[in-house]
Design an enzyme around this catalytic site. Structure first.
Site: not given
Ligand code: ADP
Length: 159
Positions: A17, A90
């Protein structure tokens, strides 16, 4: 001023993130990290705790703001007069999901554009859920989450 909203659950924020936030902050004049208040989902951290953890790891990036929001993302964007959603991709699963969400949001408000950034390969395997799972079973999560919040996660898991 070009502003993007980066929405998610961030339970907790990971290095993946944070990488998207940093890269987004280089492209946009401002990135608003919007933490979704979702009462249905069982979270490890409360909404205020998640906001605080994100603020702590982004405090050195000047053009990043962290807020929480409730309800439809399109309504939040409208209130703030913002038209760009920033997302991270991802895997093909993320792609399928984000494509669907982007299409729904466009249908709700045709002004909205969703910009997807490819995950850095060194972080593309990281998710908040696998961080929690690994930590729950006593595994090392140092490579997955920013150092400044490591202790908070370990303490919360123990509690
Ligand atoms: P998660 O899917 O881990 O619960 P969130 O709902 O908080 O995460 O995700 C918010 C955004 O961040 C989404 O667009 C998700 O695809 C992206 N995201 C989550 N983890 C990563 C990562 N390791 N690298 C890049 N983007 C990410």
């Amino acid at each position: 001023m070009k502003v993007a909203v980066y929405p998610g659950s961030f339970d907790p924020i990971t290095k993946g993130h944070l990488d998207i936030i940093k890269r987004g902050a280089r492209i946009f004049d401002k990135v608003i990290v919007a933490v979704l208040i979702n009462i249905d989902k069982k979270h490890l951290f409360s909404i205020d705790e998640r906001v605080e953890l994100i603020k702590r790891v982004t405090c050195h990036i000047e053009n990043v703001e962290v807020v929480s929001f409730d309800g439809l993302l399109v309504n939040f964007l409208k209130e703030r007069e913002i038209s760009v959603i920033l997302k991270g991709i991802r895997t093909v699963f993320d792609f399928e999901y984000e494509l669907q969400m982007a299409t729904v949001n466009k249908e709700l408000n045709s002004e909205i554009e969703t910009i997807c950034m490819m995950a850095d390969p060194q972080y593309s395997h990281i998710s908040s859920s696998n961080v929690k799972q690994v930590a729950q079973f006593g595994g090392n999560i140092e490579k997955f989450v920013p150092n400044e919040i490591l202790k908070d996660i370990l303490d919360k898991i123990k509690a």
